[in-house]
Scaffold this motif. Sequence first.
Motif, mmCIF file in Angstrom:
data_model
loop_
_atom_site.group_PDB
_atom_site.id
_atom_site.type_symbol
_atom_site.label_atom_id
_atom_site.label_comp_id
_atom_site.label_asym_id
_atom_site.label_seq_id
_atom_site.Cartn_x
_atom_site.Cartn_y
_atom_site.Cartn_z
ATOM 1 N N ASP A 156 0.793 -1.237 0.061
ATOM 2 C CA ASP A 156 0.039 -0.067 0.002
ATOM 3 C C ASP A 156 1.040 1.155 0.079
ATOM 4 O O ASP A 156 2.104 1.061 -0.255
ATOM 5 N N LEU A 157 0.119 2.308 0.119
ATOM 6 C CA LEU A 157 0.910 3.652 0.067
ATOM 7 C C LEU A 157 2.270 3.697 1.349
ATOM 8 O O LEU A 157 3.321 4.377 1.066
ATOM 9 N N THR B 248 8.911 9.510 -1.199
ATOM 10 C CA THR B 248 7.381 10.135 -1.145
ATOM 11 C C THR B 248 6.398 9.259 -2.079
ATOM 12 O O THR B 248 6.716 8.865 -3.170
ATOM 13 N N ALA B 249 5.376 8.645 -1.534
ATOM 14 C CA ALA B 249 4.295 8.032 -2.286
ATOM 15 C C ALA B 249 3.069 9.022 -2.152
ATOM 16 O O ALA B 249 2.965 9.264 -1.007
ATOM 17 N N ALA C 118 -4.012 10.623 -0.220
ATOM 18 C CA ALA C 118 -3.022 10.699 0.903
ATOM 19 C C ALA C 118 -1.622 10.752 0.206
ATOM 20 O O ALA C 118 -1.376 10.443 -0.857
ATOM 21 N N ILE C 119 -0.774 11.422 1.224
ATOM 22 C CA ILE C 119 0.767 11.614 0.863
ATOM 23 C C ILE C 119 1.555 10.937 1.907
ATOM 24 O O ILE C 119 0.958 11.127 3.016
ATOM 25 N N ALA C 120 2.355 9.732 1.438
ATOM 26 C CA ALA C 120 3.173 9.253 2.734
ATOM 27 C C ALA C 120 4.526 9.451 2.481
ATOM 28 O O ALA C 120 4.972 9.308 1.181
ATOM 29 N N VAL C 121 5.307 9.834 3.330
ATOM 30 C CA VAL C 121 6.732 10.483 3.518
ATOM 31 C C VAL C 121 7.483 9.753 4.316
ATOM 32 O O VAL C 121 7.239 9.563 5.682
ATOM 33 N N PRO C 122 8.684 9.021 3.914
ATOM 34 C CA PRO C 122 9.607 8.344 5.015
ATOM 35 C C PRO C 122 10.175 9.299 5.660
ATOM 36 O O PRO C 122 10.761 10.325 5.374
ATOM 37 N N MET D 6 2.259 21.538 -1.304
ATOM 38 C CA MET D 6 1.973 20.543 -0.275
ATOM 39 C C MET D 6 2.580 19.581 0.077
ATOM 40 O O MET D 6 3.058 19.146 1.070
ATOM 41 N N VAL D 7 3.209 18.846 -1.273
ATOM 42 C CA VAL D 7 4.145 17.830 -1.040
ATOM 43 C C VAL D 7 5.440 18.151 -0.352
ATOM 44 O O VAL D 7 5.751 17.349 0.420
ATOM 45 N N ARG D 8 5.718 19.114 -0.888
ATOM 46 C CA ARG D 8 7.331 19.763 -0.174
ATOM 47 C C ARG D 8 7.124 20.234 1.095
ATOM 48 O O ARG D 8 8.041 19.885 2.082
ATOM 49 N N GLN D 9 6.112 20.695 1.899
ATOM 50 C CA GLN D 9 5.687 21.077 3.123
ATOM 51 C C GLN D 9 5.669 19.730 3.841
ATOM 52 O O GLN D 9 6.518 19.643 4.895
#
Length: 143
Positions: free
Chosen positions: A58-59, A69-70, A96-100, A126-129
């Motif tokens: 999943d994400l 980032t996914a 959703a955005i998932a960031v390790p 928003m992804v960068r933030q």
Amino acid sequence: MHDELPSGIQEMIDGLRLNTSSDFCGLACLNGTMLRWKYTSGASNERVKRMEMRPGQDLVGTALRTGRTARSDAQSTGEHTPGRCPLMLAERLVCAIAVPVFQEGSVPGAVLLVGSRLPCTFSPDMVRQTEQVALHLQPKVFG
């Protein structure tokens, strides 16, 4: 990973949710092979904090496995888009955005997730933030 909550993490999670106008924001930490949602903001109920899950296809699992980032939103839907994770299903998140979040070196040990209950497209800002908050969380979570 300690059970006491390092100061500032919950405030960062709350702030990210408000600044991105998201419905949900959470930080899941790996404990062995299981992920646990340690910090959440905007959860519809408390059972999320009791959820334990194995990272899958999943994400969240994609972000952990690849160290990148996914995201799953209206713009990224396609055959290579990761599926929704158990948390997204429980919280009724459709995007959703998932960031390790990395431990020492290049090993992800946690995932920061920002989600929406309505269909949306995440802006590059928003992804960068979200990625910036993940970088700031690293020393607080693993330091």
